[in-house]
Design a protein around this motif. Structure first.
Motif, PDB file in Angstrom:
ATOM      1  N   TRP A 162       0.811  -1.219   0.000  1.00 56.02           N
ATOM      2  CA  TRP A 162       0.000   0.000   0.000  1.00 56.02           C
ATOM      3  C   TRP A 162       0.843   1.269   0.000  1.00 56.02           C
ATOM      4  CZ3 TRP A 162      -0.883  -3.871   3.881  1.00 56.02           C
ATOM      5  CH2 TRP A 162      -1.816  -4.836   3.470  1.00 56.02           C
ATOM      6  N   LEU A 163       2.146   1.154   0.249  1.00 57.51           N
ATOM      7  CA  LEU A 163       2.990   2.349   0.220  1.00 57.51           C
ATOM      8  C   LEU A 163       3.174   2.778  -1.236  1.00 57.51           C
ATOM      9  CD1 LEU A 163       5.596   1.351   2.937  1.00 57.51           C
ATOM     10  CD2 LEU A 163       4.086   3.344   3.021  1.00 57.51           C
ATOM     11  N   PRO A 164       3.303   4.072  -1.495  1.00 52.88           N
ATOM     12  CA  PRO A 164       3.346   4.545  -2.886  1.00 52.88           C
ATOM     13  C   PRO A 164       4.634   4.149  -3.602  1.00 52.88           C
ATOM     14  CG  PRO A 164       3.764   6.347  -1.358  1.00 52.88           C
ATOM     15  CD  PRO A 164       3.358   5.182  -0.523  1.00 52.88           C
ATOM     16  N   GLY A 165       4.534   3.977  -4.916  1.00 53.73           N
ATOM     17  CA  GLY A 165       5.710   3.712  -5.749  1.00 53.73           C
ATOM     18  C   GLY A 165       6.015   2.234  -5.859  1.00 53.73           C
ATOM     19  N   ARG A 166       6.951   1.913  -6.748  1.00 52.81           N
ATOM     20  CA  ARG A 166       7.414   0.538  -6.917  1.00 52.81           C
ATOM     21  C   ARG A 166       8.757   0.345  -6.207  1.00 52.81           C
ATOM     22  NH1 ARG A 166       5.122  -2.023 -11.596  1.00 52.81           N
ATOM     23  NH2 ARG A 166       2.900  -1.689 -11.369  1.00 52.81           N
ATOM     24  N   ALA A 167       9.606   1.385  -6.274  1.00 53.24           N
ATOM     25  CA  ALA A 167      10.937   1.283  -5.674  1.00 53.24           C
ATOM     26  C   ALA A 167      10.814   1.244  -4.155  1.00 53.24           C
ATOM     27  CB  ALA A 167      11.786   2.472  -6.104  1.00 53.24           C
ATOM     28  N   PHE A 168      11.558   0.312  -3.544  1.00 53.37           N
ATOM     29  CA  PHE A 168      11.500   0.176  -2.087  1.00 53.37           C
ATOM     30  C   PHE A 168      12.032   1.421  -1.388  1.00 53.37           C
ATOM     31  CE2 PHE A 168      10.739  -4.458  -0.927  1.00 53.37           C
ATOM     32  CZ  PHE A 168      10.089  -4.719  -2.113  1.00 53.37           C
ATOM     33  N   ALA A 169      13.028   2.089  -2.003  1.00 50.06           N
ATOM     34  CA  ALA A 169      13.582   3.300  -1.404  1.00 50.06           C
ATOM     35  C   ALA A 169      12.500   4.362  -1.270  1.00 50.06           C
ATOM     36  CB  ALA A 169      14.741   3.814  -2.256  1.00 50.06           C
ATOM     37  N   LEU A 170      11.620   4.411  -2.269  1.00 53.09           N
ATOM     38  CA  LEU A 170      10.522   5.378  -2.247  1.00 53.09           C
ATOM     39  C   LEU A 170       9.488   5.001  -1.185  1.00 53.09           C
ATOM     40  CD1 LEU A 170       9.569   7.916  -3.702  1.00 53.09           C
ATOM     41  CD2 LEU A 170       8.254   6.455  -5.248  1.00 53.09           C
ATOM     42  N   LYS A 171       9.154   3.713  -1.147  1.00 49.79           N
ATOM     43  CA  LYS A 171       8.196   3.231  -0.142  1.00 49.79           C
ATOM     44  C   LYS A 171       8.717   3.540   1.267  1.00 49.79           C
ATOM     45  CE  LYS A 171       6.344  -0.657  -2.913  1.00 49.79           C
ATOM     46  NZ  LYS A 171       4.883  -0.485  -2.812  1.00 49.79           N
ATOM     47  N   GLY A 172      10.024   3.317   1.469  1.00 56.95           N
ATOM     48  CA  GLY A 172      10.631   3.573   2.776  1.00 56.95           C
ATOM     49  C   GLY A 172      10.631   5.051   3.116  1.00 56.95           C
ATOM     50  N   SER A 173      10.835   5.914   2.100  1.00 58.92           N
ATOM     51  CA  SER A 173      10.802   7.362   2.341  1.00 58.92           C
ATOM     52  C   SER A 173       9.415   7.775   2.801  1.00 58.92           C
ATOM     53  CB  SER A 173      11.129   8.148   1.070  1.00 58.92           C
ATOM     54  OG  SER A 173      12.275   7.649   0.462  1.00 58.92           O
ATOM     55  N   ALA A 174       8.397   7.188   2.162  1.00 56.93           N
ATOM     56  CA  ALA A 174       7.019   7.529   2.529  1.00 56.93           C
ATOM     57  C   ALA A 174       6.743   7.120   3.976  1.00 56.93           C
ATOM     58  CB  ALA A 174       6.047   6.845   1.583  1.00 56.93           C
ATOM     59  N   ALA A 175       7.173   5.894   4.335  1.00 69.39           N
ATOM     60  CA  ALA A 175       7.001   5.441   5.719  1.00 69.39           C
ATOM     61  C   ALA A 175       7.785   6.351   6.662  1.00 69.39           C
ATOM     62  CB  ALA A 175       7.450   3.992   5.861  1.00 69.39           C
ATOM     63  N   GLY A 176       8.992   6.769   6.236  1.00 72.38           N
ATOM     64  CA  GLY A 176       9.840   7.652   7.032  1.00 72.38           C
ATOM     65  C   GLY A 176       9.202   9.023   7.228  1.00 72.38           C
ATOM     66  N   LEU A 177       8.580   9.518   6.160  1.00 68.08           N
ATOM     67  CA  LEU A 177       7.909  10.814   6.239  1.00 68.08           C
ATOM     68  C   LEU A 177       6.785  10.750   7.276  1.00 68.08           C
ATOM     69  CD1 LEU A 177       7.846  13.628   4.795  1.00 68.08           C
ATOM     70  CD2 LEU A 177       6.015  12.706   3.376  1.00 68.08           C
ATOM     71  N   GLY A 178       6.008   9.677   7.224  1.00 64.59           N
ATOM     72  CA  GLY A 178       4.922   9.500   8.180  1.00 64.59           C
ATOM     73  C   GLY A 178       5.440   9.443   9.605  1.00 64.59           C
ATOM     74  N   MET A 179       6.466   8.614   9.816  1.00 66.83           N
ATOM     75  CA  MET A 179       7.040   8.479  11.160  1.00 66.83           C
ATOM     76  C   MET A 179       7.668   9.787  11.610  1.00 66.83           C
ATOM     77  SD  MET A 179       6.497   5.765  12.750  1.00 66.83           S
ATOM     78  CE  MET A 179       7.579   6.091  14.139  1.00 66.83           C
ATOM     79  N   GLY A 180       8.297  10.509  10.662  1.00 67.28           N
ATOM     80  CA  GLY A 180       8.938  11.789  10.979  1.00 67.28           C
ATOM     81  C   GLY A 180       7.932  12.786  11.526  1.00 67.28           C
ATOM     82  N   PHE A 181       6.758  12.862  10.872  1.00 66.95           N
ATOM     83  CA  PHE A 181       5.746  13.804  11.355  1.00 66.95           C
ATOM     84  C   PHE A 181       5.214  13.397  12.721  1.00 66.95           C
ATOM     85  CE2 PHE A 181       5.424  15.532   6.970  1.00 66.95           C
ATOM     86  CZ  PHE A 181       5.610  16.854   7.315  1.00 66.95           C
ATOM     87  N   LEU A 182       5.029  12.093  12.910  1.00 64.94           N
ATOM     88  CA  LEU A 182       4.602  11.620  14.232  1.00 64.94           C
ATOM     89  C   LEU A 182       5.632  12.007  15.297  1.00 64.94           C
ATOM     90  CD1 LEU A 182       3.143   8.017  13.639  1.00 64.94           C
ATOM     91  CD2 LEU A 182       1.919  10.114  14.269  1.00 64.94           C
ATOM     92  N   LEU A 183       6.911  11.882  14.930  1.00 71.78           N
ATOM     93  CA  LEU A 183       7.989  12.215  15.864  1.00 71.78           C
ATOM     94  C   LEU A 183       7.943  13.702  16.220  1.00 71.78           C
ATOM     95  CD1 LEU A 183      10.655  11.327  17.265  1.00 71.78           C
ATOM     96  CD2 LEU A 183      11.830  11.981  15.180  1.00 71.78           C
ATOM     97  N   LEU A 184       7.742  14.549  15.201  1.00 74.90           N
ATOM     98  CA  LEU A 184       7.690  15.987  15.459  1.00 74.90           C
ATOM     99  C   LEU A 184       6.503  16.332  16.360  1.00 74.90           C
ATOM    100  CD1 LEU A 184       8.721  17.661  12.078  1.00 74.90           C
ATOM    101  CD2 LEU A 184      10.121  16.913  14.001  1.00 74.90           C
ATOM    102  N   LEU A 185       5.397  15.656  16.127  1.00 75.70           N
ATOM    103  CA  LEU A 185       4.228  15.859  16.988  1.00 75.70           C
ATOM    104  C   LEU A 185       4.548  15.478  18.422  1.00 75.70           C
ATOM    105  CD1 LEU A 185       1.000  14.618  15.139  1.00 75.70           C
ATOM    106  CD2 LEU A 185       1.334  16.787  16.368  1.00 75.70           C
ATOM    107  N   ALA A 186       5.206  14.332  18.573  1.00 75.92           N
ATOM    108  CA  ALA A 186       5.491  13.813  19.915  1.00 75.92           C
ATOM    109  C   ALA A 186       6.504  14.679  20.652  1.00 75.92           C
ATOM    110  CB  ALA A 186       5.994  12.373  19.811  1.00 75.92           C
ATOM    111  N   THR A 187       7.381  15.363  19.914  1.00 81.61           N
ATOM    112  CA  THR A 187       8.456  16.127  20.576  1.00 81.61           C
ATOM    113  C   THR A 187       8.223  17.631  20.472  1.00 81.61           C
ATOM    114  OG1 THR A 187       9.762  16.085  18.554  1.00 81.61           O
ATOM    115  CG2 THR A 187      10.203  14.341  20.156  1.00 81.61           C
ATOM    116  N   ARG A 188       6.999  18.047  20.169  1.00 76.18           N
ATOM    117  CA  ARG A 188       6.782  19.496  20.027  1.00 76.18           C
ATOM    118  C   ARG A 188       7.018  20.168  21.381  1.00 76.18           C
ATOM    119  NH1 ARG A 188       2.022  17.031  20.359  1.00 76.18           N
ATOM    120  NH2 ARG A 188       0.437  17.883  21.758  1.00 76.18           N
ATOM    121  N   GLY A 189       7.574  21.395  21.276  1.00 83.21           N
ATOM    122  CA  GLY A 189       7.914  22.086  22.518  1.00 83.21           C
ATOM    123  C   GLY A 189       9.385  21.956  22.870  1.00 83.21           C
ATOM    124  N   THR A 190      10.085  20.966  22.268  1.00 83.73           N
ATOM    125  CA  THR A 190      11.530  20.851  22.516  1.00 83.73           C
ATOM    126  C   THR A 190      12.271  21.030  21.195  1.00 83.73           C
ATOM    127  OG1 THR A 190      11.425  18.488  22.184  1.00 83.73           O
ATOM    128  CG2 THR A 190      11.313  19.238  24.457  1.00 83.73           C
TER     129      THR A 190
END
Lengths: 94, 410
Positions: free
Chosen positions: B318-346
């Motif tokens: 279900w991740l976008p693209g065919r290349a695994f590097a792209l799929k991983g970037s998409a997963a990374g982008l999602g996790m990155g935003f979650l991380l920023l949400l979790a660490t807001r204020g610092t």
């Protein structure tokens, strides 16, 4: 496996339909149903489904299928880039 | 001759009472006789003993100095002048424990069994021969599916590697089949000339070459061991579903722990380094800054690892693209935003950007490395995506680290 697909237009597989004797071994061994048999000759039906494992070429008794076989594994390719061509061709990461 | 080979222990006396004897099972040795292991009679409980209770059962007649009897073996069948081990089809607690360990990436290299001829049930000269690898995980998967079958199992020396990887490495090969047939003398024990191979061995074996060199016909069986009984029932015929690989959620998920453990084994040293460089500032070093920013850096590292080695395999289709590097970037982008949400204020804005970039680059790299664990990525395709992905990943990672070090100085 039609639900998960990999990059299109890259497979190195070729089939010489003139040499082919229609024995069907390639259809049997292919894990991705790349071949079909039409009028007693094999035909490549799903080239982009090919993962270049080399099973068809190994088992073609008349050498009609050719493929540059290998393992689709990034860490193996990185190792090869780092160590140059000295690595044995059949080594694998898995 | 057979009595010598069996080495039946003789009755003798010892300080612990009369030594128990195993009944001589081969007074009239005949081919086809099956000898159960572990059925040695315990000593007579009424016998007079000098120390402790009555002794436990004696050693099994099949035990040999310097070897240990495999717990997977239930009996031996006399076949010609050999005794072929017959294996259990129920897995023990020890087998499950071994499976768990290799699934966690522990002892994968050492998880193997002795190559050679084994039997399941009580096979005879007409029984089918199934060829497999000497990776114990593979062997267990095969034998547990064969509970109602009478077959020979020809275990090749694939150096303890599973069928498909062994075929790729050419340890599951024409040569090894020819060699193992010779070593086991299989041709003298059976009346037919057919071998059933797992279909995924075909990348390492040439059926017509085996036929030419040994006279044995190779029949490619199903991909999955669980289809073996049906394949045999159908007269060695595979239907289409047996011939195609799958990569279901469950099949993807069992691979995750190995990916994680292998990566952590490779990269653990980077974690204290990350803490250290996080504390650098004008005037050398601050411990409190190392703890605070280092914590953020480690969180980004963990988020990227989770994205690439856990989320990417799970959400692969279900991740976008065919290349695994792209799929991983998409997963990374999602996790990155979650991380920023979790660490807001610092943390500062540049630090936040660095964390996001690190998470995406790591997710992309790890997902790309997952190609080696899948059953559908072609080497040409992997090379194609690596040509653009590796430079991008390297630049992002180097850039993020450089800014991370530099930002307290600006």
């Amino acid at each position: 496996m039609k639900d998960i697909r990999y990059i299109d237009g890259v497979s190195s597989i070729t089939l010489n339909e003139e040499t082919c004797i229609g024995c069907g071994m390639c259809l049997q061994v292919c894990p991705h149903a790349v071949f079909i048999l039409v009028a007693k000759k094999a035909r490549i039906d799903d080239r982009d489904g090919c993962m270049e494992c080399g099973a068809c070429a190994m088992n073609c008794p008349v050498d009609a299928v050719r493929v540059n076989p290998g393992v689709g594994c990034a860490s193996l390719i990185i190792k090869r880039w780092l160590k140059g061509k000295n690595m044995p061709a059949d080594s694998c990461c898995c | 001759m057979n009595e010598q080979k069996l080495n039946i222990p003789m009755a003798e006396s010892s300080c612990c009472g009369p030594r128990a004897t195993t009944e001589n099972p081969s007074c009239c040795p005949s081919t086809g006789q099956v000898y159960e292991v572990g059925t040695g009679r315990p000593a007579d409980p009424k016998a007079e003993v000098c120390c402790g209770g009555p002794p436990p059962p004696p050693s099994d007649p099949f035990e040999r100095p310097g070897y240990s009897l495999s717990p997977s073996v239930r009996a031996f069948k006399q076949t010609g002048s050999d005794f072929v081990p017959l294996v259990k089809t129920a897995l023990s607690l020890g087998d499950h424990w071994g499976t768990l360990r290799v699934r966690l990436g522990l002892n994968r290299e050492g998880y193997r069994l002795a190559p050679g001829l084994y039997g399941v049930g009580n096979p005879d000269s007409e029984s089918p021969v199934i060829v497999t690898a000497n990776y114990k995980l593979t062997f267990d998967a095969v034998r547990k599916e064969l509970r109602d079958c009478e077959v020979w199992l020809l275990v090749l020396d694939t150096c303890g590697i599973n069928v498909w990887c062994a075929a790729g490495k050419k340890t599951f090969s024409t040569r090894e089949i020819v060699n193992r047939l010779r070593v086991t003398g299989l041709a003298e024990k059976i009346s037919h000339r057919r071998l059933i191979l797992p279909q995924l061995a075909a990348a390492g074996v040439s059926a017509h070459e085996v036929k030419r060199q040994t006279g044995f016909s190779v029949i490619y069986g199903p991909i999955r061991a669980k289809d073996l009984p049906r394949f045999l029932q159908q007269g060695n015929a595979a239907d289409e579903a047996m011939r195609q690989v799958s990569f279901t959620l469950r099949e993807r998920m069992v691979l995750i722990p190995v990916e994680l453990v292998q990566f952590i084994k490779k990269i653990w040293w980077a974690l204290p380094v990350l803490m250290l460089i996080s504390g650098l500032k004008p005037g050398l070093f601050s411990l409190s800054q190392a703890v605070e920013r280092g914590g953020l850096a480690l969180a980004a590292f963990a988020a990227g690892t989770l994205a690439g080695a856990v989320l990417a395999p799970i959400f692969l289709p279900w991740l976008p693209g065919r290349a695994f590097a792209l799929k991983g970037s998409a997963a990374g982008l999602g996790m990155g935003f979650l991380l920023l949400l979790a660490t807001r204020g610092t943390g500062s804005i540049p630090d936040k950007i660095c964390m996001l970039v690190l998470t995406i680059a790591l997710g992309s790299y790890l997902a790309m490395n997952f190609t080696g664990s899948t059953p559908f990525t072609s080497p040409s395709g992997v090379e194609r995506e690596m040509k653009w992905a590796i430079p991008l990943q390297a630049v992002s990672l180097a850039g993020a680290l450089a800014f991370w070090i530099a930002s307290p100085f600006i």
